[in-house]
Design a protein around this motif. Structure first.
Motif, PDB file in Angstrom:
ATOM      1  N   PRO A  89      49.047  29.628  35.960  1.00  0.00           N
ATOM      2  CA  PRO A  89      49.966  29.836  36.651  1.00  0.00           C
ATOM      3  C   PRO A  89      50.772  31.231  36.336  1.00  0.00           C
ATOM      4  CG  PRO A  89      50.212  27.589  35.342  1.00  0.00           C
ATOM      5  CD  PRO A  89      48.904  28.432  35.092  1.00  0.00           C
ATOM      6  N   SER A  90      50.340  31.937  35.092  1.00  0.00           N
ATOM      7  CA  SER A  90      50.704  33.129  34.966  1.00  0.00           C
ATOM      8  C   SER A  90      49.850  34.069  35.935  1.00  0.00           C
ATOM      9  CB  SER A  90      50.731  33.610  33.629  1.00  0.00           C
ATOM     10  OG  SER A  90      49.652  33.209  33.032  1.00  0.00           O
ATOM     11  N   GLY A  91      48.702  33.975  36.555  1.00  0.00           N
ATOM     12  CA  GLY A  91      48.137  34.833  37.524  1.00  0.00           C
ATOM     13  C   GLY A  91      46.893  35.571  36.667  1.00  0.00           C
ATOM     14  N   VAL A  92      45.840  35.532  37.319  1.00  0.00           N
ATOM     15  CA  VAL A  92      44.713  36.187  36.603  1.00  0.00           C
ATOM     16  C   VAL A  92      44.985  37.679  36.759  1.00  0.00           C
ATOM     17  CG1 VAL A  92      42.158  36.621  36.688  1.00  0.00           C
ATOM     18  CG2 VAL A  92      43.240  34.121  37.233  1.00  0.00           C
ATOM     19  N   ALA A  93      44.710  38.641  35.899  1.00  0.00           N
ATOM     20  CA  ALA A  93      45.011  40.119  35.810  1.00  0.00           C
ATOM     21  C   ALA A  93      43.249  40.512  36.177  1.00  0.00           C
ATOM     22  CB  ALA A  93      45.516  40.807  34.876  1.00  0.00           C
ATOM     23  N   GLN A  94      42.458  40.121  35.288  1.00  0.00           N
ATOM     24  CA  GLN A  94      41.238  40.594  35.154  1.00  0.00           C
ATOM     25  C   GLN A  94      40.195  39.326  34.960  1.00  0.00           C
ATOM     26  OE1 GLN A  94      40.564  43.823  32.919  1.00  0.00           O
ATOM     27  NE2 GLN A  94      41.285  43.021  31.065  1.00  0.00           N
ATOM     28  N   PHE A  95      38.865  39.421  35.543  1.00  0.00           N
ATOM     29  CA  PHE A  95      37.934  38.339  35.086  1.00  0.00           C
ATOM     30  C   PHE A  95      36.537  38.996  35.092  1.00  0.00           C
ATOM     31  CE2 PHE A  95      38.007  38.497  39.442  1.00  0.00           C
ATOM     32  CZ  PHE A  95      36.933  37.829  40.227  1.00  0.00           C
ATOM     33  N   ARG A  96      35.619  37.985  34.391  1.00  0.00           N
ATOM     34  CA  ARG A  96      34.227  38.490  34.425  1.00  0.00           C
ATOM     35  C   ARG A  96      33.488  37.365  34.322  1.00  0.00           C
ATOM     36  NH1 ARG A  96      32.381  41.080  28.641  1.00  0.00           N
ATOM     37  NH2 ARG A  96      32.882  39.252  27.254  1.00  0.00           N
ATOM     38  N   LEU A  97      32.032  37.282  34.936  1.00  0.00           N
ATOM     39  CA  LEU A  97      31.237  36.214  34.968  1.00  0.00           C
ATOM     40  C   LEU A  97      30.011  36.357  33.923  1.00  0.00           C
ATOM     41  CD1 LEU A  97      30.158  33.396  36.446  1.00  0.00           C
ATOM     42  CD2 LEU A  97      29.216  35.258  38.256  1.00  0.00           C
ATOM     43  N   CYS A  98      29.879  35.339  33.372  1.00  0.00           N
ATOM     44  CA  CYS A  98      28.816  35.636  32.486  1.00  0.00           C
ATOM     45  C   CYS A  98      27.670  34.385  32.353  1.00  0.00           C
ATOM     46  CB  CYS A  98      29.268  35.370  30.846  1.00  0.00           C
ATOM     47  SG  CYS A  98      30.507  36.511  30.280  1.00  0.00           S
ATOM     48  N   GLU A  99      26.309  34.650  31.951  1.00  0.00           N
ATOM     49  CA  GLU A  99      25.334  33.562  32.134  1.00  0.00           C
ATOM     50  C   GLU A  99      24.533  33.701  30.786  1.00  0.00           C
ATOM     51  OE1 GLU A  99      21.365  32.703  34.580  1.00  0.00           O
ATOM     52  OE2 GLU A  99      22.446  34.408  35.087  1.00  0.00           O
ATOM     53  N   GLU A 100      24.418  32.339  30.301  1.00  0.00           N
ATOM     54  CA  GLU A 100      23.818  32.052  28.957  1.00  0.00           C
ATOM     55  C   GLU A 100      22.577  32.855  28.811  1.00  0.00           C
ATOM     56  OE1 GLU A 100      22.515  28.197  26.419  1.00  0.00           O
ATOM     57  OE2 GLU A 100      22.059  28.228  28.758  1.00  0.00           O
ATOM     58  N   ALA A 101      22.433  33.551  27.855  1.00  0.00           N
ATOM     59  CA  ALA A 101      21.027  34.173  27.416  1.00  0.00           C
ATOM     60  C   ALA A 101      20.824  35.256  28.353  1.00  0.00           C
ATOM     61  CB  ALA A 101      20.109  33.122  27.417  1.00  0.00           C
ATOM     62  N   VAL A 102      21.831  35.823  29.204  1.00  0.00           N
ATOM     63  CA  VAL A 102      21.480  36.873  30.013  1.00  0.00           C
ATOM     64  C   VAL A 102      22.548  37.918  29.860  1.00  0.00           C
ATOM     65  CG1 VAL A 102      21.226  37.459  32.648  1.00  0.00           C
ATOM     66  CG2 VAL A 102      20.370  35.296  31.680  1.00  0.00           C
ATOM     67  N   SER A 103      23.625  37.834  30.438  1.00  0.00           N
ATOM     68  CA  SER A 103      24.708  38.788  30.353  1.00  0.00           C
ATOM     69  C   SER A 103      25.952  38.454  30.907  1.00  0.00           C
ATOM     70  CB  SER A 103      24.226  40.159  30.781  1.00  0.00           C
ATOM     71  OG  SER A 103      23.837  40.136  32.339  1.00  0.00           O
ATOM     72  N   CYS A 104      26.794  39.525  30.774  1.00  0.00           N
ATOM     73  CA  CYS A 104      28.358  39.234  31.622  1.00  0.00           C
ATOM     74  C   CYS A 104      28.375  40.421  32.646  1.00  0.00           C
ATOM     75  CB  CYS A 104      29.316  39.313  30.562  1.00  0.00           C
ATOM     76  SG  CYS A 104      29.543  37.637  29.395  1.00  0.00           S
ATOM     77  N   THR A 105      29.078  40.207  33.459  1.00  0.00           N
ATOM     78  CA  THR A 105      29.392  41.217  34.680  1.00  0.00           C
ATOM     79  C   THR A 105      30.423  42.208  33.604  1.00  0.00           C
ATOM     80  OG1 THR A 105      31.220  40.218  35.570  1.00  0.00           O
ATOM     81  CG2 THR A 105      28.888  39.820  36.569  1.00  0.00           C
ATOM     82  N   ALA A 106      30.659  43.246  34.323  1.00  0.00           N
ATOM     83  CA  ALA A 106      31.958  44.150  33.821  1.00  0.00           C
ATOM     84  C   ALA A 106      33.076  43.415  34.183  1.00  0.00           C
ATOM     85  CB  ALA A 106      31.870  45.422  34.672  1.00  0.00           C
ATOM     86  N   TRP A 107      34.225  43.788  33.666  1.00  0.00           N
ATOM     87  CA  TRP A 107      35.507  43.007  33.758  1.00  0.00           C
ATOM     88  C   TRP A 107      36.212  43.623  35.241  1.00  0.00           C
ATOM     89  CZ3 TRP A 107      37.977  39.321  31.416  1.00  0.00           C
ATOM     90  CH2 TRP A 107      37.481  38.858  30.100  1.00  0.00           C
ATOM     91  N   THR A 108      36.576  42.953  36.039  1.00  0.00           N
ATOM     92  CA  THR A 108      37.091  43.116  37.215  1.00  0.00           C
ATOM     93  C   THR A 108      38.408  42.940  37.520  1.00  0.00           C
ATOM     94  OG1 THR A 108      34.749  42.784  38.060  1.00  0.00           O
ATOM     95  CG2 THR A 108      36.524  42.858  39.919  1.00  0.00           C
ATOM     96  N   TYR A 109      39.390  43.721  38.017  1.00  0.00           N
ATOM     97  CA  TYR A 109      40.636  43.303  38.364  1.00  0.00           C
ATOM     98  C   TYR A 109      40.687  42.328  39.490  1.00  0.00           C
ATOM     99  CZ  TYR A 109      41.897  47.022  34.974  1.00  0.00           C
ATOM    100  OH  TYR A 109      42.348  47.863  33.934  1.00  0.00           O
ATOM    101  N   ALA A 110      41.506  41.365  39.502  1.00  0.00           N
ATOM    102  CA  ALA A 110      41.697  40.444  40.367  1.00  0.00           C
ATOM    103  C   ALA A 110      42.457  40.526  41.617  1.00  0.00           C
ATOM    104  CB  ALA A 110      42.265  39.071  39.795  1.00  0.00           C
TER     105      ALA A 110
END
Length: 110
Positions: A89-110
């Motif tokens: 409800p308060s709105g996503v400001a930034q997000f990232r996607l992660c995969e188990e045992a692999v890595s996460c993407t960089a934080w991205t502004y929504a």
């Protein structure tokens, strides 16, 4: 003197118009990590995640909301193609996607 001021004002307005683009359009934002995907809706109120790889690694999306709170949502269904979504409800400001045992993407502004 008035003519110089008027000419300066017109010139200033013309130069400013060259640097001002059209208003930004709201749009859905996607992040991909291979065939895995996370998304935030155009109004920033819904976040989703989908595991698109049959590799036995679950995926999750992490986010920071506009009010500073954080959250995460997992898709552990493998590559079933169903995914999950969550209301923020308060709105996503930034997000990232992660995969188990692999890595996460960089934080991205929504």
């Amino acid at each position: 003197m008035q003519r110089k001021v008027k000419a300066l004002a017109i010139t200033t307005a013309a130069v400013a118009a060259m640097f001002v683009g059209p208003a930004a359009q709201a749009h859905e934002k996607y992040i991909h990590h291979g065939d895995d995907k996370a998304a935030v809706t155009a109004d920033h109120k819904t976040v989703s995640v989908r595991d698109g790889e049959c590799d036995n690694h679950f995926v999750w999306v992490e986010w920071t909301a506009g009010n500073g709170t954080t959250g995460s949502l997992t898709d552990a269904n493998g590559c079933a193609g169903i995914g999950n979504q969550w209301s923020v409800p308060s709105g996503v400001a930034q997000f990232r996607l992660c995969e188990e045992a692999v890595s996460c993407t960089a934080w991205t502004y929504a």
